[in-house]
Design an enzyme around this catalytic site. Structure first.
Site, short mmCIF file in Angstrom:
data_model
loop_
_atom_site.label_atom_id
_atom_site.label_comp_id
_atom_site.label_asym_id
_atom_site.label_seq_id
_atom_site.Cartn_x
_atom_site.Cartn_y
_atom_site.Cartn_z
N LEU A 13 20.03 34.00 53.15
CA LEU A 13 20.64 35.27 52.85
C LEU A 13 21.52 35.75 54.06
O LEU A 13 21.15 37.02 54.45
CB LEU A 13 19.58 36.49 52.30
N VAL A 15 25.35 35.82 55.90
CA VAL A 15 26.59 36.25 55.30
C VAL A 15 27.13 36.10 53.81
O VAL A 15 27.41 36.79 53.09
CB VAL A 15 27.65 36.20 56.35
N ASN A 35 14.76 33.79 51.41
CA ASN A 35 15.40 33.40 52.69
C ASN A 35 14.11 33.06 53.51
O ASN A 35 12.80 33.83 53.44
CB ASN A 35 15.83 34.56 53.22
N THR A 37 13.28 33.60 56.66
CA THR A 37 12.75 34.92 57.12
C THR A 37 12.49 35.89 56.29
O THR A 37 13.57 36.77 55.80
CB THR A 37 13.27 35.37 58.36
N LYS A 78 22.56 27.10 57.22
CA LYS A 78 23.24 26.40 58.34
C LYS A 78 23.26 24.99 58.15
O LYS A 78 21.99 24.27 57.62
CB LYS A 78 22.50 26.60 59.75
N ASN A 105 28.81 24.11 54.67
CA ASN A 105 29.89 23.14 55.41
C ASN A 105 29.20 21.99 55.87
O ASN A 105 29.27 21.63 56.80
CB ASN A 105 30.46 24.11 56.50
N SER A 131 35.08 28.35 50.43
CA SER A 131 35.67 28.84 51.48
C SER A 131 36.42 30.38 51.18
O SER A 131 36.33 30.69 49.83
CB SER A 131 36.91 28.01 51.44
N LYS A 185 36.68 20.29 50.95
CA LYS A 185 36.49 21.43 51.87
C LYS A 185 36.71 21.14 53.48
O LYS A 185 37.26 21.94 54.09
CB LYS A 185 35.05 21.98 51.77
N HIS A 188 40.45 21.02 54.04
CA HIS A 188 40.94 22.39 53.77
C HIS A 188 40.70 23.02 55.15
O HIS A 188 41.57 23.80 55.67
CB HIS A 188 39.89 23.19 52.89
N ASN A 189 39.49 22.75 55.81
CA ASN A 189 39.25 23.43 57.20
C ASN A 189 40.19 22.91 58.36
O ASN A 189 40.64 23.67 59.13
CB ASN A 189 37.78 23.23 57.51
N GLU A 192 43.41 24.37 57.87
CA GLU A 192 43.18 25.92 58.36
C GLU A 192 43.64 26.04 59.95
O GLU A 192 44.35 26.58 60.50
CB GLU A 192 41.82 26.33 57.81
N ARG A 449 53.14 -6.89 73.69
CA ARG A 449 51.91 -7.43 73.32
C ARG A 449 51.78 -8.90 73.26
O ARG A 449 50.86 -9.42 73.58
CB ARG A 449 51.36 -6.93 71.79
P1 NBP Z 1 24.32 30.71 58.98
O1 NBP Z 1 25.23 29.23 59.00
O2 NBP Z 1 24.57 31.59 59.88
O3 NBP Z 1 23.01 30.21 58.45
C1 NBP Z 1 22.12 31.29 58.61
C2 NBP Z 1 20.94 30.98 57.39
O4 NBP Z 1 20.44 29.81 57.42
C3 NBP Z 1 19.84 32.02 57.28
O5 NBP Z 1 19.58 32.34 56.03
C4 NBP Z 1 18.58 31.29 57.79
O6 NBP Z 1 17.54 31.65 57.62
C5 NBP Z 1 19.18 29.87 57.52
N1 NBP Z 1 18.21 29.05 58.09
C6 NBP Z 1 18.36 28.23 59.38
BR1 NBP Z 1 19.60 28.67 60.62
N2 NBP Z 1 17.68 27.18 59.46
C7 NBP Z 1 16.94 27.22 58.43
C8 NBP Z 1 15.88 26.23 57.97
N3 NBP Z 1 15.25 25.27 58.92
N4 NBP Z 1 15.06 26.61 56.66
C9 NBP Z 1 15.37 27.25 56.10
N5 NBP Z 1 16.58 28.26 56.20
C10 NBP Z 1 17.34 28.26 57.53
O7 NBP Z 1 24.91 31.38 57.52
P2 NBP Z 1 26.20 31.55 56.78
O8 NBP Z 1 27.38 32.16 57.96
O9 NBP Z 1 26.09 32.63 55.91
O10 NBP Z 1 26.91 30.38 56.36
C11 NBP Z 1 26.06 29.56 55.32
C12 NBP Z 1 26.68 28.17 55.09
O11 NBP Z 1 28.16 28.40 54.59
C13 NBP Z 1 27.04 27.34 56.41
O12 NBP Z 1 26.88 25.98 56.16
C14 NBP Z 1 28.37 27.59 56.85
O13 NBP Z 1 28.90 26.68 57.73
C15 NBP Z 1 29.10 27.89 55.46
N6 NBP Z 1 30.20 28.74 55.66
C16 NBP Z 1 30.18 29.82 56.38
C17 NBP Z 1 31.50 30.66 56.16
C18 NBP Z 1 31.66 32.01 57.13
O14 NBP Z 1 32.61 32.53 56.81
N7 NBP Z 1 30.24 32.35 57.60
C19 NBP Z 1 32.46 30.31 55.36
C20 NBP Z 1 32.35 29.42 54.58
C21 NBP Z 1 31.32 28.57 54.84
P3 NBP Z 1 16.68 32.68 58.52
O15 NBP Z 1 17.17 34.07 58.47
O16 NBP Z 1 15.45 32.47 58.52
O17 NBP Z 1 17.06 32.35 60.21
#
Ligand code: NBP
Length: 486
Positions: A13, A15, A35, A37, A78, A105, A131, A185, A188-189, A192, A449
């Site tokens: 849970l 962003v 989640n 935590t 992550k 990702n 995305s 994806k 795409h990145n 980007e 060469r």
């Molecule tokens: P984050 O990439 O910042 O990851 C945070 C989440 O991962 C939290 O819920 C955290 O739980 C959990 N987590 C971690 Br860190 N280690 C864990 C583990 N060992 N076991 C279980 N849960 C774990 O979150 P995000 O920015 O929402 O992105 C999520 C995915 O989407 C990523 O792969 C990211 O690359 C991709 N993405 C992000 C965006 C963006 O704009 N942010 C856009 C498109 C794709 P916790 O609360 O317990 O620490």
């Protein structure tokens, strides 16, 4: 815990996860959440999820128990080891036919490995690129799912309902098996990265040559956004120039440190392009530009040592110059997409993914960061010719080069004369000029060469496949030229 069974569950849970859950719920799906935590889950339950059709769970057992069969568990954590950790905890709790979806990702090869492992356990796996960031996740992202057709039938109806809609069409289609979705994806990145760097270079040229105020920059980008460059990234750039710093009253953009960050998908894209021997010079330039930007201390030190160029005051037609830079941006952008699509085509063949470029352009039109009006033109180009060799050769885009190449070259000349680094612009033009050249100086390269390594060469005046070696120095007693047939 209620006995109600949710349509789908989401783990993670942060962003993206939170907003995707709210999006799903708003489209009529019941969602379970978990989640690692627990405090994060509680905060969500008592806050944004309150009163909604969302079941909050404190253990993975409760989470899995709350899902309707076949269970659909989406992981939004992550990328990397955390995804494997969650899968390892989930697997013992699931049953044959259940589906795990990874919406992060993830590296496509990780997705391929996970899909293969889980298949052996009777579980279905969907690697879906998502995305659009926070706002897209909430209101409609672009979703690029990979995995089996069978898994797609189960998750497709949910994904297509929560995705962005453009001209009545959801920005989500099945990309192909195993890692196809995460690969698309990643491209795409990469694209980007290229788009963002090209916009920054347009800004740098204009700033050095004609030094528009923030308000003028806002107007320039607003104008560009009305035409062929219409896109999300031009739109947010236009808005950035209107933001003033509350403390100083200055344009905020002028106060931001010029050190760019990156998370890795750009580097993955460039590395894979090298592996497949595909030219991805615009994205490569963009990745390297971020690396160079991060070396702030070294750049500051070097700026005091290395000679600069004397900047001539701008003496031309201001509006014409702005139009030239716009043309350079558009032409370079087309080159960057041509390269990205070339890599997709090459990898698609390598992995037997059978990628559909019309579908890819369709789902990139909305929800995602690279959404742009010109993706409609790309869609049309592939609909007209699904076997298009290179996007630049589609009649619509060839015509763009006819109209824009003079301005493209003038804008780059202006940058070079003023010592403004425009690596993505020059890389794009270099690709264009190489690709359209029937003859390149590789004749001399082959001679070199052959000179030092006896690597042989073919001749323009002899049949292909006949190889020659020359004794370039006349020493060693060998004959002047030797012929080899392949
Ligand atoms: P984050 O990439 O910042 O990851 C945070 C989440 O991962 C939290 O819920 C955290 O739980 C959990 N987590 C971690 Br860190 N280690 C864990 C583990 N060992 N076991 C279980 N849960 C774990 O979150 P995000 O920015 O929402 O992105 C999520 C995915 O989407 C990523 O792969 C990211 O690359 C991709 N993405 C992000 C965006 C963006 O704009 N942010 C856009 C498109 C794709 P916790 O609360 O317990 O620490």
């Amino acid at each position: 815990m209620s006995n109600k069974q949710s349509d789908i569950g989401l783990i993670g849970l942060a962003v993206m996860g939170e907003n995707l859950v709210l999006n799903m719920e708003s489209k009529g799906f019941s969602v379970s959440v978990y989640n690692r935590t627990a405090a994060v889950t509680e905060k969500f339950a008592d806050g944004r999820a309150k009163g909604k059709n969302i079941i909050s769970t404190k253990t993975l057992e409760d989470f899995v128990g709350s899902l309707a069969h076949p269970r659909k568990a989406m992981i939004m954590v992550k990328a990397g080891a955390p995804v494997d950790a969650v899968i390892d905890q989930l697997v013992p709790l699931l049953e044959q036919g259940d589906i795990i979806i990874d919406g992060g990702n993830s590296l496509w090869t990780d997705t391929q490995r996970r899909e293969k492992d889980l298949k052996k356990k009777g579980l279905r796996y969907v690697g879906a690129g998502v995305s659009g960031g926070e706002e897209g996740a909430l209101n409609g992202p672009s979703i690029m799912p990979g995995g089996s057709e069978e898994a797609w039938k189960s998750v497709g109806p949910i994904f297509r309902k929560i995705a962005a809609i453009v001209e009545g069409e959801p920005c989500c289609r099945h990309m192909g098996p195993d890692g196809a979705g995460h690969y698309v994806k990643m491209i795409h990145n990469g694209i980007e990265y290229g788009d963002m760097q090209l916009i920054c270079e347009a800004y740098a040229i204009l700033k050095t040559a004609i030094n528009p105020s923030a308000e003028e920059f806002h107007q320039i980008f607003a104008e560009w956004n009305k035409g062929e460059l219409n896109s999300y990234l031009i739109d947010i750039t236009e808005q950035i120039f209107t933001k003033q710093d509350e403390e100083t009253g200055k344009p905020l953009v002028d106060l931001i440190l010029d050190k760019a960050g990156q998370k890795g998908t750009g580097k993955w894209t460039v590395g894979n392009a090298v592996e497949h021997a595909v030219v991805l010079s615009t994205v490569n330039a963009a990745v390297e530009a971020r690396i160079l930007s991060s070396m702030k201390d070294k750049r500051v030190a070097a700026s005091k040592i290395l000679p600069t160029v004397e900047v001539k005051p701008f003496a031309g037609d201001r509006q014409q110059f702005i139009n030239d830079v716009r043309d350079a941006l558009y032409a370079s952008k087309i080159v960057s997409y041509a390269q990205g699509l070339d890599l997709l085509a090459t990898a698609g063949k390598f992995y037997n993914w059978n990628l559909n470029f019309g579908d890819i352009a369709t789902i990139w039109r909305g929800g995602c960061i690279i959404r742009a009006a010109f993706l409609n033109r790309i869609k049309e180009a592939y609909e007209a010719n699904p076997n298009l060799e290179n996007l630049m050769l589609a009649p619509f885009f060839t015509e763009v080069f006819v109209k824009s190449q003079a301005g493209w070259r003038r804008a780059i000349c202006a940058a070079v004369e003023r010592g403004v680094a425009v690596p993505a612009f020059t890389a794009s033009l270099g690709y264009y000029d190489s690709y359209r050249s029937a003859c390149l100086p590789a004749n001399l390269l082959q001679a070199q060469r052959d000179f030092f390594g006896a690597h042989t060469y073919e001749r323009l005046d002899k049949p292909a496949g006949e190889f020659f070696h020359t004794n370039w120095t006349g020493q060693g007693g060998a004959t002047a030229s030797t012929t080899y047939t392949a």
